[in-house]
Design a protein around this motif. Structure first.
Motif, PDB file in Angstrom:
ATOM      1  N   ALA A   1       8.444  50.948   2.626  1.00 58.39           N
ATOM      2  CA  ALA A   1       6.910  50.641   2.914  1.00 58.39           C
ATOM      3  C   ALA A   1       7.068  49.072   3.033  1.00 58.39           C
ATOM      4  CB  ALA A   1       6.004  50.876   1.681  1.00 58.39           C
ATOM      5  N   ALA A   2       5.802  48.507   3.623  1.00 54.97           N
ATOM      6  CA  ALA A   2       5.742  46.947   3.895  1.00 54.97           C
ATOM      7  C   ALA A   2       5.244  46.145   2.809  1.00 54.97           C
ATOM      8  CB  ALA A   2       5.194  46.895   5.184  1.00 54.97           C
ATOM      9  N   ALA A   3       5.398  46.828   1.716  1.00 57.43           N
ATOM     10  CA  ALA A   3       4.712  46.182   0.529  1.00 57.43           C
ATOM     11  C   ALA A   3       5.552  46.744  -0.954  1.00 57.43           C
ATOM     12  CB  ALA A   3       3.331  46.375   0.218  1.00 57.43           C
ATOM     13  N   PRO A   4       6.074  45.999  -1.877  1.00 57.16           N
ATOM     14  CA  PRO A   4       6.627  46.572  -2.884  1.00 57.16           C
ATOM     15  C   PRO A   4       5.998  47.792  -3.413  1.00 57.16           C
ATOM     16  CG  PRO A   4       6.348  44.227  -3.039  1.00 57.16           C
ATOM     17  CD  PRO A   4       5.716  44.574  -2.042  1.00 57.16           C
ATOM     18  N   VAL A   5       6.669  48.621  -3.986  1.00 56.78           N
ATOM     19  CA  VAL A   5       6.189  49.989  -4.638  1.00 56.78           C
ATOM     20  C   VAL A   5       6.763  50.099  -5.960  1.00 56.78           C
ATOM     21  CG1 VAL A   5       6.438  52.550  -4.712  1.00 56.78           C
ATOM     22  CG2 VAL A   5       6.150  51.047  -2.274  1.00 56.78           C
ATOM     23  N   ILE A   6       5.552  50.260  -6.902  1.00 53.57           N
ATOM     24  CA  ILE A   6       6.101  50.350  -8.252  1.00 53.57           C
ATOM     25  C   ILE A   6       5.517  51.434  -8.808  1.00 53.57           C
ATOM     26  CG2 ILE A   6       5.257  49.322 -10.549  1.00 53.57           C
ATOM     27  CD1 ILE A   6       4.451  46.664  -8.978  1.00 53.57           C
ATOM     28  N   CYS A   7       6.532  52.438  -9.193  1.00 54.91           N
ATOM     29  CA  CYS A   7       6.390  53.722  -9.365  1.00 54.91           C
ATOM     30  C   CYS A   7       6.369  53.859 -11.042  1.00 54.91           C
ATOM     31  CB  CYS A   7       7.653  54.842  -9.001  1.00 54.91           C
ATOM     32  SG  CYS A   7       7.524  56.554  -9.469  1.00 54.91           S
ATOM     33  N   ILE A   8       5.146  54.481 -11.584  1.00 57.18           N
ATOM     34  CA  ILE A   8       4.858  54.953 -12.804  1.00 57.18           C
ATOM     35  C   ILE A   8       5.195  56.396 -13.017  1.00 57.18           C
ATOM     36  CG2 ILE A   8       3.370  54.618 -14.817  1.00 57.18           C
ATOM     37  CD1 ILE A   8       3.923  51.878 -13.276  1.00 57.18           C
TER      38      ILE A   8
ATOM     39  N   ALA B   1      -1.450  47.590 -12.592  1.00 57.68           N
ATOM     40  CA  ALA B   1      -2.425  46.936 -11.615  1.00 57.68           C
ATOM     41  C   ALA B   1      -3.264  45.919 -12.071  1.00 57.68           C
ATOM     42  CB  ALA B   1      -3.436  48.076 -11.434  1.00 57.68           C
ATOM     43  N   ALA B   2      -3.688  45.985 -13.509  1.00 58.55           N
ATOM     44  CA  ALA B   2      -4.394  44.817 -13.804  1.00 58.55           C
ATOM     45  C   ALA B   2      -3.509  43.601 -13.850  1.00 58.55           C
ATOM     46  CB  ALA B   2      -4.898  45.093 -15.299  1.00 58.55           C
ATOM     47  N   ALA B   3      -2.147  43.703 -14.297  1.00 54.04           N
ATOM     48  CA  ALA B   3      -1.136  42.563 -14.248  1.00 54.04           C
ATOM     49  C   ALA B   3      -1.050  42.050 -13.077  1.00 54.04           C
ATOM     50  CB  ALA B   3       0.222  43.026 -14.984  1.00 54.04           C
ATOM     51  N   LEU B   4      -0.976  42.856 -11.990  1.00 49.65           N
ATOM     52  CA  LEU B   4      -0.862  42.213 -10.652  1.00 49.65           C
ATOM     53  C   LEU B   4      -2.129  41.528 -10.210  1.00 49.65           C
ATOM     54  CD1 LEU B   4       0.745  45.486  -9.238  1.00 49.65           C
ATOM     55  CD2 LEU B   4       1.777  43.122  -9.509  1.00 49.65           C
ATOM     56  N   ALA B   5      -3.332  42.290 -10.600  1.00 55.58           N
ATOM     57  CA  ALA B   5      -4.402  41.385 -10.280  1.00 55.58           C
ATOM     58  C   ALA B   5      -4.710  40.188 -10.760  1.00 55.58           C
ATOM     59  CB  ALA B   5      -5.756  42.367 -10.633  1.00 55.58           C
ATOM     60  N   ARG B   6      -4.285  39.987 -12.105  1.00 58.35           N
ATOM     61  CA  ARG B   6      -4.137  38.503 -12.597  1.00 58.35           C
ATOM     62  C   ARG B   6      -3.290  37.612 -11.871  1.00 58.35           C
ATOM     63  NH1 ARG B   6      -4.017  41.905 -17.449  1.00 58.35           N
ATOM     64  NH2 ARG B   6      -1.932  41.777 -17.791  1.00 58.35           N
TER      65      ARG B   6
ATOM     66  N   PRO C   1       3.651  41.673 -24.237  1.00 65.49           N
ATOM     67  CA  PRO C   1       3.239  41.625 -22.524  1.00 65.49           C
ATOM     68  C   PRO C   1       4.029  40.919 -21.589  1.00 65.49           C
ATOM     69  CG  PRO C   1       1.328  41.234 -24.267  1.00 65.49           C
ATOM     70  CD  PRO C   1       2.879  41.358 -24.983  1.00 65.49           C
ATOM     71  N   GLY C   2       4.854  40.049 -22.192  1.00 67.56           N
ATOM     72  CA  GLY C   2       5.809  39.023 -21.535  1.00 67.56           C
ATOM     73  C   GLY C   2       6.875  40.008 -20.791  1.00 67.56           C
ATOM     74  N   ALA C   3       7.286  41.245 -21.552  1.00 65.94           N
ATOM     75  CA  ALA C   3       8.276  41.881 -21.030  1.00 65.94           C
ATOM     76  C   ALA C   3       7.773  42.546 -19.640  1.00 65.94           C
ATOM     77  CB  ALA C   3       8.498  43.034 -22.051  1.00 65.94           C
ATOM     78  N   LEU C   4       6.537  43.205 -19.487  1.00 64.06           N
ATOM     79  CA  LEU C   4       6.331  43.549 -18.117  1.00 64.06           C
ATOM     80  C   LEU C   4       6.085  42.494 -17.250  1.00 64.06           C
ATOM     81  CD1 LEU C   4       4.745  45.602 -16.376  1.00 64.06           C
ATOM     82  CD2 LEU C   4       2.550  45.288 -17.345  1.00 64.06           C
TER      83      LEU C   4
ATOM     84  N   LEU D   1       9.401  42.114 -15.642  1.00 61.13           N
ATOM     85  CA  LEU D   1       9.812  42.940 -14.849  1.00 61.13           C
ATOM     86  C   LEU D   1       9.134  42.844 -13.160  1.00 61.13           C
ATOM     87  CD1 LEU D   1       9.636  46.343 -16.986  1.00 61.13           C
ATOM     88  CD2 LEU D   1      11.725  45.213 -16.017  1.00 61.13           C
ATOM     89  N   LEU D   2       8.008  42.321 -13.430  1.00 65.04           N
ATOM     90  CA  LEU D   2       7.027  42.103 -12.348  1.00 65.04           C
ATOM     91  C   LEU D   2       7.625  41.125 -11.567  1.00 65.04           C
ATOM     92  CD1 LEU D   2       3.559  42.780 -13.228  1.00 65.04           C
ATOM     93  CD2 LEU D   2       4.873  44.301 -12.193  1.00 65.04           C
ATOM     94  N   ASP D   3       8.210  39.941 -12.175  1.00 65.00           N
ATOM     95  CA  ASP D   3       8.843  38.750 -11.489  1.00 65.00           C
ATOM     96  C   ASP D   3       9.978  39.109 -10.952  1.00 65.00           C
ATOM     97  OD1 ASP D   3       7.162  37.063 -13.117  1.00 65.00           O
ATOM     98  OD2 ASP D   3       8.566  36.591 -14.676  1.00 65.00           O
ATOM     99  N   ARG D   4      10.505  40.090 -10.644  1.00 65.68           N
ATOM    100  CA  ARG D   4      11.688  40.635  -9.926  1.00 65.68           C
ATOM    101  C   ARG D   4      11.020  40.938  -8.613  1.00 65.68           C
ATOM    102  NH1 ARG D   4      14.707  45.302 -13.207  1.00 65.68           N
ATOM    103  NH2 ARG D   4      14.967  44.541 -15.376  1.00 65.68           N
ATOM    104  N   LEU D   5       9.695  41.146  -8.303  1.00 64.46           N
ATOM    105  CA  LEU D   5       9.404  41.737  -7.083  1.00 64.46           C
ATOM    106  C   LEU D   5       8.998  40.619  -6.278  1.00 64.46           C
ATOM    107  CD1 LEU D   5       7.269  44.624  -8.289  1.00 64.46           C
ATOM    108  CD2 LEU D   5       9.661  44.591  -7.549  1.00 64.46           C
TER     109      LEU D   5
END
Length: 340
Positions: free
Chosen positions: A41-48, A66-71, A315-318, A321-325
């Motif tokens: 996809a043309a955007a990062p995909v985060i699979c849960i 999703a809330a963490a991304l919104a922040r 919370p910093g652990a999540l 992980l998001l910092d990699r994207l």
């Protein structure tokens, strides 16, 4: 389908008799993985995802991601198959127009928090979300679906039962071999107290795989209001016992527990009977937010719904992980994409 009890006990005769079918199930899944070229996809995909059939807590974790991304100001759209719904998609979920029979219960929970798409073809769903403005896709389930490439895969495990008896469906709850799934994962989220020793199993099988710990908690006001109350609790989720244990941990008195199969389509007469039974017992009828979206609308106001949310130990652990994207915030910092 109601979860077989032997799935979460020591392997016995039933598991042994069904093991050959489990081997065929696992082999079919591995062939599917090997024979599919995933769509990027043309955007990062985060699979849960998870490794077992039934509820492990994927949807609350997806909402937390999703809330963490919104922040971060990232326009994240949810994507789900729409289990239990009739719509094949790609379809953007509108809670005002769509019900659980259309799009499934998870989709309605996700859509209440932000843009959500239902698509049996996950690749087509991701492309539709990107076209509508998504800069990240949070995919609820689909870890075993090879059609869409994942940029970050978080596996969710229920700390109370872990991976069950360690056998593949139908001999046990596993969708694939634990070792195979852990090798493709970027992290594992253990929800609740790790009584099954999930973290130790992960350390033994895949040393270095990050393990995040979290729990599902109701809002403080809801918890305080239910403490000491007499309740008739019912739930049609993967493990209703988890909901019942949550209520007891709040200090409520459960005078009756009524489990249903996961995604059970409630009939008006069923719910009316439960409400009448609760009145006879002098109890308050209560259910989960996931069940509430499947209730007949005219009866929802006559019972109590207990929503829960993920509370992270770290919370910093999540965030790490998001910092990699390669996440791109919207220019105006808004959390959502434009309407399709």
């Amino acid at each position: 389908m109601r979860t077989p009890g032997f799935w979460y006990g020591p392997p016995g005769l039933a598991a042994a008799l069904l093991a050959p079918l489990g081997a065929l199930y696992g082999a079919a899944g591995r062939r599917r993985m090997a024979g599919t070229v995933p769509h990027r996809a043309a955007a990062p995909v985060i699979c849960i995802g998870n490794l077992v059939a039934g509820g492990a807590g994927k949807t609350p974790v997806g909402l937390a991601v999703a809330a963490a991304l919104a922040r971060r100001g990232v326009a994240a759209h949810a994507l789900t198959r729409g289990h239990g719904g009739r719509e094949p998609g790609p379809l953007r979920v509108d809670p005002a127009r769509h019900g659980a029979a259309d799009v499934g219960d998870e989709a309605l929970l996700l859509a209440a928090a932000g843009p959500c798409w239902v698509a049996r073809d996950r690749a087509a769903g991701a492309d539709a979300a990107v076209a509508a403005g998504a800069r990240a896709i949070v995919m609820d389930d689909g870890f075993q679906n090879p059609g869409l490439a994942k940029d970050l895969s978080l596996l969710v495990a229920d700390g109370a039962v872990g991976f069950g008896n360690g056998r593949l469906i139908p001999a046990g709850p596993l969708r694939e071999r634990v070792a195979d799934g852990l090798r493709r994962a970027d992290a594992l989220v253990v929800l609740g107290e790790d009584r099954a020793g999930v973290a130790a199993q992960v350390a033994a099988r895949t040393p270095g795989l990050p393990v995040l710990h979290a729990r599902l908690e109701p809002a403080a006001a809801d918890a305080a209001d239910l403490r000491g109350r007499r309740l008739l609790a019912f739930a049609g989720i993967g493990r209703p016992e988890k909901f019942f244990a949550t209520l007891e941990a709040l200090g409520a008195e459960l005078v009756q527990r009524v489990p249903f199969a996961d995604h059970h389509p409630f009939r008006p007469a069923e719910i009316a009977a439960l409400i009448d039974r609760a009145a006879t017992l002098g109890a308050l009828p209560v259910t989960t937010a996931k069940d509430a979206v499947r209730l007949p609308p005219g009866l929802r106001a006559r019972l109590r719904v207990l929503p829960v949310a993920v509370a992270w130990d770290d919370p910093g652990a999540l965030d790490a992980l998001l910092d990699r994207l390669p996440l791109t915030p919207r220019p105006n910092g808004g959390p959502h994409g434009e309407a399709a």
